[in-house]
Design a protein around this motif. Structure first.
Motif, short mmCIF file in Angstrom:
data_model
loop_
_atom_site.label_atom_id
_atom_site.label_comp_id
_atom_site.label_asym_id
_atom_site.label_seq_id
_atom_site.Cartn_x
_atom_site.Cartn_y
_atom_site.Cartn_z
N VAL A 185 0.83 -1.21 0.00
CA VAL A 185 0.00 0.00 0.00
C VAL A 185 0.86 1.26 0.00
CG1 VAL A 185 -1.92 -1.12 1.21
CG2 VAL A 185 -0.13 0.06 2.52
N ILE A 199 0.82 -4.11 4.43
CA ILE A 199 -0.13 -4.17 5.54
C ILE A 199 -0.08 -5.58 6.14
CG2 ILE A 199 -2.56 -4.23 6.15
CD1 ILE A 199 -1.42 -1.46 5.97
N ARG A 201 -1.21 -7.83 9.87
CA ARG A 201 -1.79 -7.84 11.21
C ARG A 201 -0.77 -8.41 12.19
NH1 ARG A 201 -6.74 -6.34 12.20
NH2 ARG A 201 -8.21 -6.09 10.48
N ARG A 206 -3.64 -3.94 12.77
CA ARG A 206 -3.16 -3.77 11.40
C ARG A 206 -2.06 -2.72 11.36
NH1 ARG A 206 -7.39 -1.88 9.40
NH2 ARG A 206 -6.69 0.24 8.97
N PRO A 224 -5.27 5.38 9.56
CA PRO A 224 -6.66 5.08 9.18
C PRO A 224 -6.75 4.37 7.83
CG PRO A 224 -6.45 7.34 9.98
CD PRO A 224 -5.05 6.81 9.82
N GLN A 225 -7.72 3.48 7.71
CA GLN A 225 -7.90 2.72 6.48
C GLN A 225 -8.09 3.64 5.28
OE1 GLN A 225 -7.80 -0.62 6.01
NE2 GLN A 225 -8.18 -0.33 3.81
N GLU A 226 -8.79 4.76 5.45
CA GLU A 226 -9.05 5.66 4.33
C GLU A 226 -7.80 6.39 3.85
OE1 GLU A 226 -10.62 7.73 8.12
OE2 GLU A 226 -10.51 5.71 7.28
N TYR A 227 -6.71 6.31 4.62
CA TYR A 227 -5.45 6.92 4.22
C TYR A 227 -4.59 5.99 3.37
CZ TYR A 227 -6.08 10.80 7.57
OH TYR A 227 -6.54 11.90 8.25
N LEU A 228 -5.08 4.78 3.14
CA LEU A 228 -4.28 3.76 2.44
C LEU A 228 -4.80 3.52 1.03
CD1 LEU A 228 -3.87 1.18 5.34
CD2 LEU A 228 -2.25 2.95 4.64
N LYS A 230 -4.12 0.88 -2.30
CA LYS A 230 -3.47 -0.35 -2.73
C LYS A 230 -2.51 -0.09 -3.89
CE LYS A 230 -7.15 -3.57 -1.41
NZ LYS A 230 -8.09 -4.62 -1.91
#
Length: 233
Positions: A185, A199, A201, A206, A224-228, A230
């Protein structure tokens, strides 16, 4: 007569030890057989210019290398190295401390025994001979010579381990083989914007894994997930 001048020229070069001044000349000034700029050495002697275009005389490249410093004396070794005008880098982290005076931050080395240097391999080998009890260098997989680090890999590692970003960092040792199994990512927002890694776990959390292969693996938490975004292989 020309043979006599050449002989005199050679003898004067040997006697003086002069190697002339180094500069680069464009291909327009040399033979059309040369498509690129090449280094030459020009020595003016008795009106004659001798030119050396030996392709083996290449400038040694500056590369990043990793050092494991004995007894965690990275600061002392860094001080020795900087005398030679050699660039160094120590991965840092910022720790939060809460005491009677309130919350404050403290910068500390992330890995006590690790120091990076950007230098020529020949310099590093010479410095090691002069300081055998201070450190060891990380070697290439297929030899006992210093292992150069990929520039982009080093740039990314420095990006996430700089002191102003190193608040959520964890060090996971030297081997990165078990971590390069997740989704690759890129961080697109926040203080780590531009960082790239995998990424993974770790203990149900994560994390973004960034590494210098065979040298150090670090993990960044709380992105945050929205900052990643793929990165497709």
């Amino acid at each position: 007569m020309s043979h006599e001048i050449d002989a005199i020229s050679r003898s004067r070069i040997l006697a003086s030890g002069s190697v002339g001044s180094r500069r680069f000349v464009g291909n327009a000034a040399i033979s059309g057989n040369f498509a690129k700029f090449i280094p030459i050495y020009i020595i003016p002697i008795i009106g004659t210019i001798l030119i050396c275009t030996d392709p083996t005389m290449k400038e040694e490249a500056l590369r990043w290398y990793a050092l494991k410093v004995f007894y965690n004396r990275t600061a002392a070794l860094e001080k020795k190295i900087t005398i030679y005008d050699v660039e160094t880098y120590i991965p840092m982290q910022t720790l939060e401390k809460l005491d009677a005076d309130g919350l404050h931050y403290e910068e500390k080395p992330l890995i006590n025994s690790l120091l990076f240097v950007r230098c020529k391999e020949s310099w590093l080998l010479s410095f090691k001979r002069d300081n055998p009890g201070d450190f060891m260098f990380y070697t290439s997989m297929d030899s006992k010579r210093p292992g150069p680090i990929d520039d982009e890999e080093m740039r990314m590692f420095m990006f996430v381990t700089s002191a102003d970003r190193g608040r959520n960092l964890h060090y996971f040792g030297e081997s990165d083989s078990t971590f390069k199994m997740g989704q690759k990512v890129r961080v697109i927002d926040g203080i780590y914007k531009g960082a790239e890694g995998y990424i993974k776990r770790v203990k149900k959390d994560r994390k973004l894994i960034v590494s210098v292969s065979g040298v150090a693996v670090v993990a960044v938490s709380h992105i945050p997930q929205e900052y990643l975004e793929k990165i497709e292989a």
